[in-house]
Design a protein around this motif. Structure first.
Motif, PDB file in Angstrom:
ATOM      1  N   SER A 256       0.799  -1.078   0.183  1.00 14.03           N
ATOM      2  CA  SER A 256       0.304   0.290  -0.318  1.00 14.03           C
ATOM      3  C   SER A 256       0.808   1.059  -0.025  1.00 14.03           C
ATOM      4  O   SER A 256       0.070   2.558  -0.352  1.00 14.03           O
ATOM      5  CB  SER A 256      -0.985  -0.169   1.224  1.00 14.03           C
ATOM      6  OG  SER A 256      -0.075  -0.138   2.206  1.00 14.03           O
ATOM      7  N   GLN A 257       1.887   1.055   0.713  1.00 16.23           N
ATOM      8  CA  GLN A 257       2.848   2.365   1.029  1.00 16.23           C
ATOM      9  C   GLN A 257       3.470   2.702  -0.687  1.00 16.23           C
ATOM     10  O   GLN A 257       4.228   3.371  -0.483  1.00 16.23           O
ATOM     11  CB  GLN A 257       3.310   2.544   2.118  1.00 16.23           C
ATOM     12  CG  GLN A 257       2.240   2.175   2.889  1.00 16.23           C
ATOM     13  CD  GLN A 257       2.621   2.725   4.717  1.00 16.23           C
ATOM     14  OE1 GLN A 257       4.188   3.096   4.880  1.00 16.23           O
ATOM     15  NE2 GLN A 257       2.590   2.377   5.788  1.00 16.23           N
ATOM     16  N   SER A 258       4.446   1.576  -0.488  1.00 16.26           N
ATOM     17  CA  SER A 258       5.552   1.448  -1.488  1.00 16.26           C
ATOM     18  C   SER A 258       5.192   2.531  -3.068  1.00 16.26           C
ATOM     19  O   SER A 258       4.296   2.038  -3.596  1.00 16.26           O
ATOM     20  CB  SER A 258       5.724   0.247  -2.334  1.00 16.26           C
ATOM     21  OG  SER A 258       7.074   0.533  -3.354  1.00 16.26           O
ATOM     22  N   ALA A 259       6.416   3.646  -3.404  1.00 15.14           N
ATOM     23  CA  ALA A 259       6.421   4.286  -4.655  1.00 15.14           C
ATOM     24  C   ALA A 259       6.288   3.692  -5.556  1.00 15.14           C
ATOM     25  O   ALA A 259       5.729   3.681  -7.173  1.00 15.14           O
ATOM     26  CB  ALA A 259       7.534   5.326  -4.563  1.00 15.14           C
ATOM     27  N   VAL A 260       6.823   2.316  -5.519  1.00 13.19           N
ATOM     28  CA  VAL A 260       6.811   1.132  -6.425  1.00 13.19           C
ATOM     29  C   VAL A 260       6.170   0.510  -7.502  1.00 13.19           C
ATOM     30  O   VAL A 260       5.980  -0.254  -5.986  1.00 13.19           O
ATOM     31  CB  VAL A 260       8.142   1.029  -6.786  1.00 13.19           C
ATOM     32  CG1 VAL A 260       9.356   0.129  -7.525  1.00 13.19           C
ATOM     33  CG2 VAL A 260       9.845   1.750  -5.949  1.00 13.19           C
ATOM     34  N   PRO A 261       5.564  -0.055  -8.476  1.00 22.59           N
ATOM     35  CA  PRO A 261       5.130  -0.842  -8.270  1.00 22.59           C
ATOM     36  C   PRO A 261       4.656  -2.210  -8.260  1.00 22.59           C
ATOM     37  O   PRO A 261       5.935  -3.103  -8.143  1.00 22.59           O
ATOM     38  CB  PRO A 261       4.838  -1.043 -10.188  1.00 22.59           C
ATOM     39  CG  PRO A 261       4.845   0.441 -11.001  1.00 22.59           C
ATOM     40  CD  PRO A 261       6.505   1.209  -9.166  1.00 22.59           C
ATOM     41  N   VAL A 262       4.121  -2.665  -6.881  1.00 23.33           N
ATOM     42  CA  VAL A 262       4.316  -4.404  -6.569  1.00 23.33           C
ATOM     43  C   VAL A 262       3.116  -4.715  -6.614  1.00 23.33           C
ATOM     44  O   VAL A 262       2.283  -4.341  -6.319  1.00 23.33           O
ATOM     45  CB  VAL A 262       5.156  -3.787  -4.920  1.00 23.33           C
ATOM     46  CG1 VAL A 262       4.580  -5.311  -4.141  1.00 23.33           C
ATOM     47  CG2 VAL A 262       5.996  -3.158  -4.642  1.00 23.33           C
ATOM     48  N   VAL A 263       3.276  -6.073  -7.507  1.00 26.22           N
ATOM     49  CA  VAL A 263       2.113  -7.085  -7.523  1.00 26.22           C
ATOM     50  C   VAL A 263       2.304  -7.810  -6.441  1.00 26.22           C
ATOM     51  O   VAL A 263       0.680  -8.835  -6.415  1.00 26.22           O
ATOM     52  CB  VAL A 263       2.809  -7.369  -9.198  1.00 26.22           C
ATOM     53  CG1 VAL A 263       2.391  -6.710 -10.411  1.00 26.22           C
ATOM     54  CG2 VAL A 263       3.757  -8.628  -8.865  1.00 26.22           C
ATOM     55  N   GLY A 264       2.455  -8.206  -5.587  1.00 28.70           N
ATOM     56  CA  GLY A 264       2.565  -8.993  -4.391  1.00 28.70           C
ATOM     57  C   GLY A 264       4.041  -9.049  -3.391  1.00 28.70           C
ATOM     58  O   GLY A 264       4.828  -8.646  -3.405  1.00 28.70           O
ATOM     59  N   ALA A 265       3.271  -9.421  -1.981  1.00 26.27           N
ATOM     60  CA  ALA A 265       4.337  -9.763  -1.013  1.00 26.27           C
ATOM     61  C   ALA A 265       3.212 -10.211  -0.280  1.00 26.27           C
ATOM     62  O   ALA A 265       2.337  -9.900   0.704  1.00 26.27           O
ATOM     63  CB  ALA A 265       4.091  -8.222  -0.112  1.00 26.27           C
ATOM     64  N   THR A 266       3.934 -11.817  -0.447  1.00 27.06           N
ATOM     65  CA  THR A 266       3.268 -12.993  -0.148  1.00 27.06           C
ATOM     66  C   THR A 266       4.925 -13.891   1.448  1.00 27.06           C
ATOM     67  O   THR A 266       5.776 -13.608   0.622  1.00 27.06           O
ATOM     68  CB  THR A 266       2.954 -13.686  -1.085  1.00 27.06           C
ATOM     69  OG1 THR A 266       3.955 -14.165  -1.375  1.00 27.06           O
ATOM     70  CG2 THR A 266       1.974 -13.070  -1.829  1.00 27.06           C
ATOM     71  N   GLY A 267       3.611 -14.196   2.336  1.00 24.07           N
ATOM     72  CA  GLY A 267       4.796 -14.795   3.232  1.00 24.07           C
ATOM     73  C   GLY A 267       3.401 -15.609   4.059  1.00 24.07           C
ATOM     74  O   GLY A 267       3.239 -16.150   3.289  1.00 24.07           O
ATOM     75  N   ILE A 268       4.423 -16.627   5.141  1.00 23.20           N
ATOM     76  CA  ILE A 268       3.657 -17.788   5.584  1.00 23.20           C
ATOM     77  C   ILE A 268       2.668 -17.015   6.485  1.00 23.20           C
ATOM     78  O   ILE A 268       1.566 -17.391   7.119  1.00 23.20           O
ATOM     79  CB  ILE A 268       4.660 -18.241   6.747  1.00 23.20           C
ATOM     80  CG1 ILE A 268       4.041 -19.582   7.114  1.00 23.20           C
ATOM     81  CG2 ILE A 268       5.404 -17.350   7.953  1.00 23.20           C
ATOM     82  CD1 ILE A 268       3.570 -19.876   7.102  1.00 23.20           C
TER      83      ILE A 268
END
Length: 766
Positions: free
Chosen positions: A488-500
């Motif tokens: 939500s906060q990154s200015a760089v395009p991020v398509v996923g942040a996944t983990g346990i």
């Protein structure tokens, strides 16, 4: 120095049989050493294994695996792709490969369908019929969003196989082979399978490298044969022109044997060494052969010709070898291991080729001409003078006066181009993606690039979380918060942040369970094949994968890395988080290639100047005159790279040190021959004209052989890193010839003519 080389020449003449026998014994040892050569294609060739970045990356790989092999299933359309029979075959491939040695997890359509069925029926089986399968996968005729990871388009299905940390190349090769066999044996209808991924590329690398090396060696040998036949005219039968090439083949065996004994591997950079050594080695051998031929033409005895050729050209070549080695030594400071190894191989190679020219080529010439002279003119041992000035000598004789008359114009133009090149250097981009060093037209690279596009981005970073228990509710909530900030906060395009953490939350209706017992219960529902890439069995380490969209620039990667590091600065007590992954590796390599490149070039210039300063007995003017024309070429090279849209790579990053090492030989040979003529009492103009005509032929021949050696790199079509390097270096060697035959002579004569007593000061200038 004169006495030493005169004695060395006499030793070679008198002990020629002993020298050749010793050379043969050493050659046998070198051949044994060459059998010990190994190939290296992994990340350790690009990064220092002792750096903290590499250690973090390796620790992450050991626990979560980084080598991924992808099975792609291509169909004519969605109906064929989702046909139950085809899905069953694809699932069969998943099941076969999941039991392979070294495999950490296998996740694909079959895995997803079995998990979906387990939630409905309690049994992890495939859907029993097409209708059930469609109900799970489709929503209004389109693939459900949660299934897009396995069916990114209506024509592609993906199976992801992750290897265990520390998996060997043999295990990877075996898995790739078994995956291809499983695809061939599958009864697909309207579906074609293939295997791709970075691990597959590296597995194929050795075969591609071996094939390219064979091609380059064959081409370089052919080019040398042609160049020597056309340009290098010496006494005796026609084939005698090719003797320097034979000497270099022996020198190359010595060099590769030494590499084997020193355990220096062959990499994508060092695989270029043999064509380069052939070019450089022929250069040295030509200089000795040419000077011997010149002495023999004067009517000296064979013994005198040997001694005088060693005495006159030996010191010049020795100084050039030392200067070149100092230029190549600058590569030793590079943070990139394969650049350091490239420098080691260059130093070993040029020394080996120099020694072979002295101790093998000259004795062979002696033995041949001694017998010929005895038969032709009895016991006087004289070799008849023959021949006249050729086209090259006559052309250089015409060029010399023009060069001497126009010092201001020549120096001004050369300096302007140097300044322009230095200004453009920072505008040349750097390529750090090792996959881009391989031809993108190869089928395996097309599959790999298609996969990257289908996935909508790439795994840019991994956050490695360590602690006594990373599955505590507090730790999981913190991880979930980090993922949310990244998305939500990154200015760089991020398509996923996944983990346990988000996996557990999905099982518990979007929330982290409040107690450890409830967390453990939720973790029990996570399939082992999925959990293996997210959490270690002892719950001491966890992984968050951050994926970016396509087309992310280096500056954006830096910005994202800095942002993530800001998000993980305040973990719960006992928890430590580190940013690692391919993105960190890429940024580290970028820094190594850019900052290291400038440092290597400057150090190369400094070492060459200092070395010549000492060798020329603390004559700073002489050392500067020898170094300056070659240093100018670095700026000219930047203009070529900028206009040719050629990026800096692990190879082109070595250009500064390399061209200094190669080009300084030409300047030294001309300077020392000029000095020799001035000592005879010749005026500066006459001395330079003689130097250019006498040594110029050998210099041009040497330059062309070096160009030919690098020209062979143009035929390594599977490796753009080599073709770009070959093209730029060929141009740079051409620049070195121009600088040595145009810029250098006008500087030498202009400086010498300013001296009050021209003849006596020749030793200070020559």
């Amino acid at each position: 120095m004169d006495a030493f080389f005169k004695g060395l020449g006499r030793f070679i003449e008198e002990k020629r049989t002993l020298v050749i026998v010793a050379s043969i014994v050493l050659l046998l040892g070198a051949m044994v050493g060459a059998t010990r050569l190994t190939w290296a294609t992994g990340m350790e060739t690009m990064m220092d294994a002792n750096s903290q970045v590499y250690k973090d990356y390796q620790e992450f790989n050991d626990n979560f695996g980084a080598d991924a092999i992808i099975v792609l299933a291509r169909a004519d359309g969605l109906n064929n792709l989702l046909n139950l029979a085809n899905i069953t075959e694809l699932d069969s491939i998943e099941q076969q490969l999941s039991g392979e040695d070294g495999v950490l997890s296998v996740v694909g359509p079959g895995f997803a369908l079995r998990q979906a069925m387990a939630q409905v029926t309690g049994s992890a089986v495939l859907p029993p019929d097409q209708a059930t399968l469609n109900a799970i996968l489709l929503d209004n005729g389109a693939v459900r969003p949660e299934m897009k990871n396995f069916f990114p388009t209506d024509t592609i299905g993906i199976v992801i196989i992750t290897m265990k940390g520390g998996a060997t190349q043999a295990q990877i090769d075996a898995l790739v082979s078994d995956a291809n066999t499983a695809i061939d044996n599958a009864s697909f209808s309207g579906v074609q399978g293939s295997v791709t991924g970075a691990s597959v590329i590296f597995a194929e690398m050795q075969t591609l490298m071996s094939k390219s090396m064979s091609t380059m060696i064959s081409i370089s040998m052919l080019l040398m044969l042609v160049i020597l036949a056309v340009v290098f005219s010496v006494r005796g039968f026609f084939a005698w022109r090719w003797l320097p090439l034979g000497a270099v083949v022996i020198g190359s065996v010595y060099a590769f044997g030494m590499m084997g004994w020193l355990s220096v591997p062959i990499t994508m950079v060092s695989m270029a060494i043999l064509p380069i050594l052939i070019g450089l080695g022929v250069d040295y051998a030509v200089q000795f052969h040419n000077r011997y031929d010149e002495e023999a033409r004067r009517g000296e005895t064979v013994g005198e010709a040997i001694i005088d050729s060693v005495r006159h050209i030996g010191p010049a070549i020795a100084i050039a070898i030392i200067a070149a080695a100092l230029g190549f030594v600058a590569l030793f400071i590079s943070p990139v291991p394969m650049i350091r190894q490239f420098g080691q191989m260059l130093v070993i190679g040029i020394v080996a080729c120099y020694l072979v020219s002295l101790f093998i080529l000259l004795p062979i010439l002696y033995i041949h001409d001694r017998g010929k002279a005895d038969k032709a003119i009895g016991k006087n041992g004289k070799v008849a003078a023959e021949g006249r000035a050729g086209v090259v000598e006559r052309s250089l004789g015409k060029l010399a006066p023009w060069v001497i008359r126009n010092p201001v114009a020549i120096i001004t133009v050369a300096a302007l181009f140097t300044v322009l090149g230095v200004a453009l250097d920072n505008k040349i981009p750097t390529e750090t993606d090792e996959n881009k060093y391989i031809s993108q037209d190869l089928p395996l690279m097309k599959d790999f690039n298609e996969l990257a596009q289908l996935s909508g981005g790439s795994a840019a970073f991994n956050i490695m979380i360590k602690g006594a228990n990373v599955t505590s509710p507090e730790a999981l909530n913190w991880m979930l918060g980090v993922e949310g900030k990244i998305l939500s906060q990154s200015a760089v395009p991020v398509v996923g942040a996944t983990g346990i953490a988000d996996t557990v939350a999905q099982i518990n209706q979007g929330q982290i369970p409040p107690t450890q017992a409830a967390v453990d219960q939720a973790l029990g529902y996570v399939p082992a094949l999925l959990k293996g890439n997210l959490l270690t069995p002892d719950d001491a380490m966890a992984n968050i994968t951050v994926r970016t969209g396509p087309g992310i620039s280096t500056d954006q990667l830096k910005e994202l890395k800095n942002a993530i590091e800001g998000y993980i600065t305040s973990p719960p007590a006992g928890i430590k988080a580190t940013v690692t992954g391919q993105g960190v590796i890429g940024l580290e390599i970028m820094n190594s290639l850019t900052s290291g490149r400038t440092e290597m070039t400057l150090l190369g210039i400094a070492l060459v100047f200092l070395g010549l300063f000492l060798l020329f007995r603390f004559n700073g003017a002489r050392a500067l005159i020898a170094t300056l024309p070659v240093a100018m070429i670095i700026g000219w090279s930047s203009i070529v790279m900028y206009l040719g849209h050629i990026k800096y790579t692990a190879l082109t990053a070595t250009l500064g040190s390399l061209i200094i090492g190669i080009g300084v030989e030409f300047t030294i040979l001309i300077m020392m021959r000029y000095n020799e003529e001035r000592k005879k009492g010749e005026a500066p103009e006459v001395a330079m004209t003689t130097a250019m005509t006498k040594i110029g032929r050998a210099v041009i021949t040497s330059g062309l052989t070096v160009v030919g050696g690098f020209g062979a790199l143009l035929f390594a079509r599977d490796f753009p890193i080599l073709t770009d390097f070959g093209a730029v270096t060929m141009i740079n060697v051409g620049f070195a010839l121009v600088s040595s035959l145009v810029v250098l002579p006008t500087i030498i004569v202009a400086v010498d003519k300013r001296k009050s007593v021209p003849v006596k000061v020749a030793a200070q200038i020559g």
